[in-house]
Scaffold this active site. Sequence first.
Site, PDB file in Angstrom:
ATOM      1  N   HIS A 212       3.076   3.633   5.629  1.00 57.35           N
ATOM      2  CA  HIS A 212       3.671   2.395   5.778  1.00 57.35           C
ATOM      3  C   HIS A 212       3.002   1.431   6.834  1.00 57.35           C
ATOM      4  O   HIS A 212       3.060   0.186   6.173  1.00 57.35           O
ATOM      5  CB  HIS A 212       5.033   2.929   6.766  1.00 57.35           C
ATOM      6  CG  HIS A 212       6.298   3.424   6.069  1.00 57.35           C
ATOM      7  ND1 HIS A 212       6.561   2.582   4.998  1.00 57.35           N
ATOM      8  CD2 HIS A 212       6.824   4.557   6.495  1.00 57.35           C
ATOM      9  CE1 HIS A 212       7.764   3.409   4.620  1.00 57.35           C
ATOM     10  NE2 HIS A 212       7.937   4.485   5.431  1.00 57.35           N
TER      11      HIS A 212
ATOM     12  N   GLU B 289       9.844   3.453   0.420  1.00 56.16           N
ATOM     13  CA  GLU B 289       9.501   4.785   0.909  1.00 56.16           C
ATOM     14  C   GLU B 289       8.702   5.580  -0.204  1.00 56.16           C
ATOM     15  O   GLU B 289       8.044   6.527   0.262  1.00 56.16           O
ATOM     16  CB  GLU B 289      10.849   5.442   1.078  1.00 56.16           C
ATOM     17  CG  GLU B 289      11.603   5.105   2.253  1.00 56.16           C
ATOM     18  CD  GLU B 289      10.836   5.298   3.745  1.00 56.16           C
ATOM     19  OE1 GLU B 289      10.364   6.487   3.743  1.00 56.16           O
ATOM     20  OE2 GLU B 289      10.960   4.515   4.577  1.00 56.16           O
TER      21      GLU B 289
ATOM     22  N   HIS C  10       2.360   9.881   5.789  1.00 56.88           N
ATOM     23  CA  HIS C  10       3.568   8.986   5.274  1.00 56.88           C
ATOM     24  C   HIS C  10       3.701   7.740   6.093  1.00 56.88           C
ATOM     25  O   HIS C  10       3.833   6.353   5.847  1.00 56.88           O
ATOM     26  CB  HIS C  10       4.885   9.674   5.176  1.00 56.88           C
ATOM     27  CG  HIS C  10       5.972   9.127   4.944  1.00 56.88           C
ATOM     28  ND1 HIS C  10       6.275   8.883   3.618  1.00 56.88           N
ATOM     29  CD2 HIS C  10       6.695   8.210   5.662  1.00 56.88           C
ATOM     30  CE1 HIS C  10       7.659   8.020   3.647  1.00 56.88           C
ATOM     31  NE2 HIS C  10       7.841   7.660   5.022  1.00 56.88           N
ATOM     32  N   GLU C  11       3.773   7.901   7.282  1.00 60.18           N
ATOM     33  CA  GLU C  11       3.963   6.865   8.242  1.00 60.18           C
ATOM     34  C   GLU C  11       2.532   5.796   8.556  1.00 60.18           C
ATOM     35  O   GLU C  11       2.863   4.691   8.651  1.00 60.18           O
ATOM     36  CB  GLU C  11       4.081   7.284   9.798  1.00 60.18           C
ATOM     37  CG  GLU C  11       5.470   8.139   9.749  1.00 60.18           C
ATOM     38  CD  GLU C  11       6.683   7.651   9.311  1.00 60.18           C
ATOM     39  OE1 GLU C  11       6.770   6.174   9.318  1.00 60.18           O
ATOM     40  OE2 GLU C  11       7.653   8.407   9.059  1.00 60.18           O
TER      41      GLU C  11
END
Length: 300
Positions: free
Chosen positions: A149, A224, A145-146
Amino acid sequence: MMRIGLFLLTNLAVLVVAGIILSLLGVGSYRSSGGLVLSNLLVFCFVFGMVGSMISLFLSKWMAKKTTGTQIIETPRNQAEQWLLQEVAQLSERAGIKMPEVGIFPSYQSNAFATGWNKNAALVAVSSGLLERMSADEVRAVLAHEIGHVANGDMVTLALVQGVINAFVMFFARVAGDYIDRAIFGREEGDAPGIGYFVITMVLDIVFGILASTIVLWFSRQREYRADEAGARLAGKQAMINALLRLQAESQMPDQMPKEMQAFAIAEGQHQGFSLAALFHTHPSIEQRVAALQQLHDVR
């Protein structure tokens, strides 16, 4: 005390850099005997709005380390740190970005964040609590997930959006303040603005800023969803869902992220359903994020 110092340092840098840029552009006062010079005012607001946002972006890694106490893993001290570096390296390669710095910050609550001024000079950090209580698949999903980003360039895009919003807030607050000062307080043509103008402008800066922040926060929530999708594609949809549900279960634990870092964390805290307050959240609810992931039929 450290946060106050960082705040003052950032604002001083904004004043210095913005002043230099305005001087180089040859932009004079945005006031004349005839009133506001809108072209100069727009440039003035744009420079200050963007400079503040860009300086925050360029300082983001350094400030994140200071405010969260993140320790960068230079040489792995144990098997867990070695595994963490290997996972980030593999996920970064799959996402097509350079290996970011990897760190661990002290927090009992499971959380993580990514920051940095570009996708090839980023920082990914996880909490000590996350490493202790999440399974390997869940940690991998959080890291993915990071990395999502970073690969999506979310930090840069958010800074640009914030800079533009800042510029328009400053511009319209001063235009409206000038109009109200003339209409209500009777300032004549050519008169210097009085205390009424400055008070009105400060109030409007706050009011317009609060209203405009809903735009920035809407974008934050959308990113997100995109990072969750990237995490699902890199680490598996079910692992991403499981990680989010684990974060939801721990949302009431102590040691929340510092307020200035919450927009960059994987979890903001627990909130359910829609309300006016939801417009001011940096993250969608876990339920909304899980539902969005379940709609991804082309991801396993």
